[in-house]
Design a protein around this motif. Structure first.
Motif, PDB file in Angstrom:
ATOM      1  N   TYR A  59       0.812  -1.208   0.000  1.00  0.00           N
ATOM      2  CA  TYR A  59       0.000   0.000   0.000  1.00  0.00           C
ATOM      3  C   TYR A  59       0.851   1.266   0.000  1.00  0.00           C
ATOM      4  O   TYR A  59       0.327   2.355  -0.033  1.00  0.00           O
ATOM      5  CB  TYR A  59      -0.932   0.010   1.215  1.00  0.00           C
ATOM      6  N   SER A  60       2.158   1.110   0.057  1.00  0.00           N
ATOM      7  CA  SER A  60       3.011   2.284   0.188  1.00  0.00           C
ATOM      8  C   SER A  60       3.827   2.594  -1.069  1.00  0.00           C
ATOM      9  O   SER A  60       4.629   3.508  -1.057  1.00  0.00           O
ATOM     10  CB  SER A  60       3.964   2.101   1.371  1.00  0.00           C
ATOM     11  N   ASP A  61       3.619   1.840  -2.148  1.00  0.00           N
ATOM     12  CA  ASP A  61       4.418   2.143  -3.334  1.00  0.00           C
ATOM     13  C   ASP A  61       3.957   3.467  -3.966  1.00  0.00           C
ATOM     14  O   ASP A  61       2.847   3.933  -3.734  1.00  0.00           O
ATOM     15  CB  ASP A  61       4.432   0.983  -4.338  1.00  0.00           C
ATOM     16  N   GLU A  62       4.838   4.081  -4.727  1.00  0.00           N
ATOM     17  CA  GLU A  62       4.560   5.401  -5.288  1.00  0.00           C
ATOM     18  C   GLU A  62       3.366   5.397  -6.220  1.00  0.00           C
ATOM     19  O   GLU A  62       2.577   6.346  -6.236  1.00  0.00           O
ATOM     20  CB  GLU A  62       5.798   5.936  -6.007  1.00  0.00           C
ATOM     21  N   LYS A  63       3.213   4.341  -7.010  1.00  0.00           N
ATOM     22  CA  LYS A  63       2.084   4.259  -7.939  1.00  0.00           C
ATOM     23  C   LYS A  63       0.766   4.199  -7.172  1.00  0.00           C
ATOM     24  O   LYS A  63      -0.215   4.845  -7.546  1.00  0.00           O
ATOM     25  CB  LYS A  63       2.240   3.035  -8.847  1.00  0.00           C
ATOM     26  N   MET A  64       0.747   3.450  -6.067  1.00  0.00           N
ATOM     27  CA  MET A  64      -0.462   3.356  -5.243  1.00  0.00           C
ATOM     28  C   MET A  64      -0.790   4.705  -4.621  1.00  0.00           C
ATOM     29  O   MET A  64      -1.936   5.131  -4.619  1.00  0.00           O
ATOM     30  CB  MET A  64      -0.259   2.286  -4.159  1.00  0.00           C
ATOM     31  N   GLU A  65       0.225   5.389  -4.108  1.00  0.00           N
ATOM     32  CA  GLU A  65       0.003   6.700  -3.504  1.00  0.00           C
ATOM     33  C   GLU A  65      -0.518   7.703  -4.528  1.00  0.00           C
ATOM     34  O   GLU A  65      -1.434   8.472  -4.235  1.00  0.00           O
ATOM     35  CB  GLU A  65       1.286   7.213  -2.859  1.00  0.00           C
ATOM     36  N   ALA A  66       0.032   7.689  -5.729  1.00  0.00           N
ATOM     37  CA  ALA A  66      -0.410   8.609  -6.778  1.00  0.00           C
ATOM     38  C   ALA A  66      -1.848   8.300  -7.195  1.00  0.00           C
ATOM     39  O   ALA A  66      -2.663   9.210  -7.370  1.00  0.00           O
ATOM     40  CB  ALA A  66       0.530   8.536  -7.980  1.00  0.00           C
ATOM     41  N   ALA A  67      -2.163   7.019  -7.348  1.00  0.00           N
ATOM     42  CA  ALA A  67      -3.526   6.621  -7.716  1.00  0.00           C
ATOM     43  C   ALA A  67      -4.508   7.047  -6.636  1.00  0.00           C
ATOM     44  O   ALA A  67      -5.578   7.593  -6.923  1.00  0.00           O
ATOM     45  CB  ALA A  67      -3.594   5.107  -7.941  1.00  0.00           C
ATOM     46  N   SER A  68      -4.134   6.824  -5.394  1.00  0.00           N
ATOM     47  CA  SER A  68      -4.987   7.205  -4.273  1.00  0.00           C
ATOM     48  C   SER A  68      -5.222   8.712  -4.238  1.00  0.00           C
ATOM     49  O   SER A  68      -6.352   9.170  -4.017  1.00  0.00           O
ATOM     50  CB  SER A  68      -4.346   6.731  -2.963  1.00  0.00           C
ATOM     51  N   ASP A  69      -4.170   9.485  -4.471  1.00  0.00           N
ATOM     52  CA  ASP A  69      -4.299  10.948  -4.493  1.00  0.00           C
ATOM     53  C   ASP A  69      -5.243  11.409  -5.593  1.00  0.00           C
ATOM     54  O   ASP A  69      -6.064  12.310  -5.388  1.00  0.00           O
ATOM     55  CB  ASP A  69      -2.931  11.613  -4.684  1.00  0.00           C
ATOM     56  N   ARG A  70      -5.154  10.790  -6.778  1.00  0.00           N
ATOM     57  CA  ARG A  70      -6.040  11.179  -7.892  1.00  0.00           C
ATOM     58  C   ARG A  70      -7.488  10.812  -7.595  1.00  0.00           C
ATOM     59  O   ARG A  70      -8.413  11.596  -7.882  1.00  0.00           O
ATOM     60  CB  ARG A  70      -5.562  10.545  -9.191  1.00  0.00           C
ATOM     61  N   VAL A  71      -7.710   9.641  -7.028  1.00  0.00           N
ATOM     62  CA  VAL A  71      -9.074   9.229  -6.683  1.00  0.00           C
ATOM     63  C   VAL A  71      -9.631  10.152  -5.600  1.00  0.00           C
ATOM     64  O   VAL A  71     -10.773  10.597  -5.675  1.00  0.00           O
ATOM     65  CB  VAL A  71      -9.124   7.749  -6.249  1.00  0.00           C
ATOM     66  N   GLU A  72      -8.821  10.460  -4.608  1.00  0.00           N
ATOM     67  CA  GLU A  72      -9.257  11.353  -3.532  1.00  0.00           C
ATOM     68  C   GLU A  72      -9.646  12.724  -4.084  1.00  0.00           C
ATOM     69  O   GLU A  72     -10.682  13.286  -3.714  1.00  0.00           O
ATOM     70  CB  GLU A  72      -8.148  11.493  -2.499  1.00  0.00           C
ATOM     71  N   ALA A  73      -8.841  13.268  -5.002  1.00  0.00           N
ATOM     72  CA  ALA A  73      -9.141  14.565  -5.613  1.00  0.00           C
ATOM     73  C   ALA A  73     -10.422  14.489  -6.441  1.00  0.00           C
ATOM     74  O   ALA A  73     -11.252  15.407  -6.409  1.00  0.00           O
ATOM     75  CB  ALA A  73      -7.964  15.025  -6.473  1.00  0.00           C
ATOM     76  N   PHE A  74     -10.605  13.397  -7.194  1.00  0.00           N
ATOM     77  CA  PHE A  74     -11.808  13.214  -8.001  1.00  0.00           C
ATOM     78  C   PHE A  74     -13.043  13.173  -7.107  1.00  0.00           C
ATOM     79  O   PHE A  74     -14.051  13.839  -7.387  1.00  0.00           O
ATOM     80  CB  PHE A  74     -11.710  11.926  -8.823  1.00  0.00           C
ATOM     81  N   VAL A  75     -12.965  12.399  -6.038  1.00  0.00           N
ATOM     82  CA  VAL A  75     -14.102  12.264  -5.130  1.00  0.00           C
ATOM     83  C   VAL A  75     -14.455  13.613  -4.518  1.00  0.00           C
ATOM     84  O   VAL A  75     -15.630  13.987  -4.449  1.00  0.00           O
ATOM     85  CB  VAL A  75     -13.813  11.195  -4.046  1.00  0.00           C
ATOM     86  N   LYS A  76     -13.451  14.361  -4.112  1.00  0.00           N
ATOM     87  CA  LYS A  76     -13.712  15.676  -3.524  1.00  0.00           C
ATOM     88  C   LYS A  76     -14.330  16.622  -4.544  1.00  0.00           C
ATOM     89  O   LYS A  76     -15.302  17.314  -4.250  1.00  0.00           O
ATOM     90  CB  LYS A  76     -12.405  16.266  -2.977  1.00  0.00           C
ATOM     91  N   ASP A  77     -13.786  16.639  -5.768  1.00  0.00           N
ATOM     92  CA  ASP A  77     -14.243  17.560  -6.803  1.00  0.00           C
ATOM     93  C   ASP A  77     -15.582  17.158  -7.423  1.00  0.00           C
ATOM     94  O   ASP A  77     -16.479  17.979  -7.577  1.00  0.00           O
ATOM     95  CB  ASP A  77     -13.170  17.663  -7.895  1.00  0.00           C
ATOM     96  N   LYS A  78     -15.720  15.890  -7.786  1.00  0.00           N
ATOM     97  CA  LYS A  78     -16.899  15.448  -8.532  1.00  0.00           C
ATOM     98  C   LYS A  78     -18.013  14.872  -7.655  1.00  0.00           C
ATOM     99  O   LYS A  78     -19.182  14.921  -8.032  1.00  0.00           O
ATOM    100  CB  LYS A  78     -16.508  14.398  -9.564  1.00  0.00           C
ATOM    101  N   CYS A  79     -17.637  14.287  -6.498  1.00  0.00           N
ATOM    102  CA  CYS A  79     -18.643  13.668  -5.638  1.00  0.00           C
ATOM    103  C   CYS A  79     -19.049  14.561  -4.484  1.00  0.00           C
ATOM    104  O   CYS A  79     -20.079  14.342  -3.858  1.00  0.00           O
ATOM    105  CB  CYS A  79     -18.137  12.333  -5.106  1.00  0.00           C
ATOM    106  N   GLY A  80     -18.201  15.537  -4.172  1.00  0.00           N
ATOM    107  CA  GLY A  80     -18.552  16.525  -3.157  1.00  0.00           C
ATOM    108  C   GLY A  80     -18.310  16.099  -1.719  1.00  0.00           C
ATOM    109  O   GLY A  80     -18.917  16.655  -0.805  1.00  0.00           O
ATOM    110  N   PHE A  81     -17.429  15.141  -1.486  1.00  0.00           N
ATOM    111  CA  PHE A  81     -17.082  14.807  -0.106  1.00  0.00           C
ATOM    112  C   PHE A  81     -15.612  14.410  -0.042  1.00  0.00           C
ATOM    113  O   PHE A  81     -14.995  14.113  -1.056  1.00  0.00           O
ATOM    114  CB  PHE A  81     -17.979  13.686   0.445  1.00  0.00           C
ATOM    115  N   GLU A  82     -15.081  14.485   1.173  1.00  0.00           N
ATOM    116  CA  GLU A  82     -13.686  14.107   1.385  1.00  0.00           C
ATOM    117  C   GLU A  82     -13.627  12.710   1.956  1.00  0.00           C
ATOM    118  O   GLU A  82     -14.450  12.326   2.788  1.00  0.00           O
ATOM    119  CB  GLU A  82     -12.992  15.090   2.315  1.00  0.00           C
TER     120      GLU A  82
END
Length: 86
Positions: A59-82
């Motif tokens: 769960y700590s590899d760079e690709k996983m962290e980057a994917a998680s960051d993009r999903v988190e940003a999408f959820v905040k922007d498009k879904c309206g929650f953190e």
């Protein structure tokens, strides 16, 4: 519809025991399968990590962290929650 599913998952109990492992895997597979195009690749990657055996999961590899960051940003922007917001 995907945002509601993701929010329900995010608000659920995050502790996964042996009895809940199948549900955890199924949830990630469904979220990845139904993910919007903008985060589909990231969700599929995250699901592949989440559904691997505990010994194989990284769960700590760079690709996983980057994917998680993009999903988190999408959820905040498009879904309206953190994610994991209390």
């Amino acid at each position: 519809a995907w945002c509601e599913k993701f929010k329900a998952y995010d608000e659920g109990d995050e502790v996964v025991d042996d009895d809940g492992l199948d549900d955890f895997v199924k949830s990630w597979e469904e979220l990845a399968k139904d993910a919007p195009a903008e985060v589909s690749d990231d969700m599929n990657y995250m699901a592949s990590i989440a559904t691997s055996t505990i010994d194989e999961a990284d769960y700590s590899d760079e690709k996983m962290e980057a994917a998680s960051d993009r999903v988190e940003a999408f959820v905040k922007d498009k879904c309206g929650f953190e994610l994991n917001a209390d």
